[in-house]
Motif scaffolding. Sequence first.
Motif, PDB file in Angstrom:
ATOM      1  N   ARG A   1       0.842  -1.194   0.000  1.00  0.00           N
ATOM      2  CA  ARG A   1       0.000   0.000   0.000  1.00  0.00           C
ATOM      3  C   ARG A   1       0.882   1.252   0.000  1.00  0.00           C
ATOM      4  O   ARG A   1       1.772   1.398   0.847  1.00  0.00           O
TER       5      ARG A   1
ATOM      6  N   GLY B   1      -2.394   4.809   0.340  1.00  0.00           N
ATOM      7  CA  GLY B   1      -3.750   4.276   0.435  1.00  0.00           C
ATOM      8  C   GLY B   1      -4.165   3.309  -0.641  1.00  0.00           C
ATOM      9  O   GLY B   1      -5.272   2.774  -0.574  1.00  0.00           O
TER      10      GLY B   1
ATOM     11  N   ALA C   1      -4.696  -8.274   7.686  1.00  0.00           N
ATOM     12  CA  ALA C   1      -5.310  -7.322   6.758  1.00  0.00           C
ATOM     13  C   ALA C   1      -6.155  -6.291   7.495  1.00  0.00           C
ATOM     14  O   ALA C   1      -6.198  -5.119   7.105  1.00  0.00           O
ATOM     15  N   ALA C   2      -6.824  -6.718   8.559  1.00  0.00           N
ATOM     16  CA  ALA C   2      -7.659  -5.789   9.323  1.00  0.00           C
ATOM     17  C   ALA C   2      -6.816  -4.833  10.162  1.00  0.00           C
ATOM     18  O   ALA C   2      -7.205  -3.687  10.397  1.00  0.00           O
TER      19      ALA C   2
ATOM     20  N   THR D   1      -3.270  -1.462   8.328  1.00  0.00           N
ATOM     21  CA  THR D   1      -3.902  -0.546   7.376  1.00  0.00           C
ATOM     22  C   THR D   1      -2.982   0.601   6.970  1.00  0.00           C
ATOM     23  O   THR D   1      -3.352   1.437   6.164  1.00  0.00           O
ATOM     24  N   GLU D   2      -1.776   0.652   7.524  1.00  0.00           N
ATOM     25  CA  GLU D   2      -0.850   1.735   7.226  1.00  0.00           C
ATOM     26  C   GLU D   2      -0.213   1.544   5.854  1.00  0.00           C
ATOM     27  O   GLU D   2      -0.238   0.454   5.277  1.00  0.00           O
ATOM     28  N   ASP D   3       0.372   2.611   5.338  1.00  0.00           N
ATOM     29  CA  ASP D   3       1.106   2.532   4.079  1.00  0.00           C
ATOM     30  C   ASP D   3       2.335   1.639   4.229  1.00  0.00           C
ATOM     31  O   ASP D   3       2.910   1.509   5.324  1.00  0.00           O
TER      32      ASP D   3
ATOM     33  N   ASP E   1       0.558  -6.903   0.915  1.00  0.00           N
ATOM     34  CA  ASP E   1      -0.546  -7.839   0.719  1.00  0.00           C
ATOM     35  C   ASP E   1       0.047  -9.244   0.764  1.00  0.00           C
ATOM     36  O   ASP E   1       0.575  -9.747  -0.227  1.00  0.00           O
TER      37      ASP E   1
END
Length: 407
Positions: free
Chosen positions: A75, A78, A178-179, A182-184, A188
Amino acid sequence: MHLRPLPEEHRETYREFLNYAFRPENGPDWSNERLPDPENHRPRGFYDAPPDAAVEDLDAADLRTVCAFYDFTARVRGEWHPLPGISAVASPPEARRQGHVAAMLDGLLAEFRDTGRYLSALWPFEYAFYRRFGWATANNYAKTTVPPDELGAVAAGPAGEFVRLDADDWERVKDVYAAAATEDLAVDRSEGWIRHRLFRGWEDDPFVYGWERDGDLRGYVVYDVTGDWESRTLSVGELVAVDAEARAQLFRFLRDHDSQVDEVVLSSERESTRLIDDLTDPRAATVELKPGPMVRIVDVPAALEAVTFPVDAACDLFLAVEDGRCDWNNGPFSLVVTDGEASVESVGRDADPDATVEIGALSQLLVGARAVEALARTDRLSVADAEAADALASVFTERDRYLREGF
């Protein structure tokens, strides 16, 4: 000399290079069973052979240095983008200090550009070495050492259930990660990466425990225990929780090892976690701030045009980029950003730049690792005037980012 995908029949030589590079105390002939490689692992060899040599004509004796990369998707601002993670850069003693690693990295960056991989990352053995090639630090991390009983201040009361996890639980673990991540720069994670890098260890496999509420996995911790009866250390490789409750339960799990270990080491916490702030006796903990992985833009126009910027960003200026390894990145470029999207075009060399930036600094700006104001106080970014500085700052906002993978 030429960089090529490594044939299967040359893997033994590849492993010998890695063994001697990263475990020299065992000598050049040392061998051991290696961890399985995830499906996104891409080994490469730098050969003393013509560029057009067929794979079947390559000889392992012509290998001068090797590397690999993991084909990550991560990520950035975002959204998901390719972020190959370079690894296993190694050469035997007889091939060192002859420019082979530099030439190999140049070839690897060219391959990335040709295949649409416009960003890259690595963990350096030496930061100064890779800074010379255009990489710059993406984030720091914290190593916290604390007596287990001190974790009582951040531990929750008994609730839910702790369960032992194994590699077949990879999907449940991925859902938690995954939950929570959430940071950059969060990656994945694939099934292979979780199976072979989370549940496997180089010497011994780690322990992995999760915390469930009503059968729903809410967090997990990966750790090992070292030492003897005199002194033991519980080292946490990763602690991931979907919320504060799950995190507090995992601290309860660690606290409850107080009869077995003398200290708990959280080896790679996010810099912003600040566990020490919540302890009853903060002096009981030791926090070491350490530099993390490095990032590099491979292709400036492609990277800037792929990433989404703040919708209220306003920028129309000439940006001169200095890249000593990738001549396709040397500017100046016209950079126009409207509605969160960038348009980048090469302009004539006689254009008067509004800002001049070194490639590593631009890489940090792109991923939100440094602020324009901070970099402008160094020799890595110079800005013509306050208007240009404000325009760049509206585009390259700082971001919450944390690349936690080891590779």
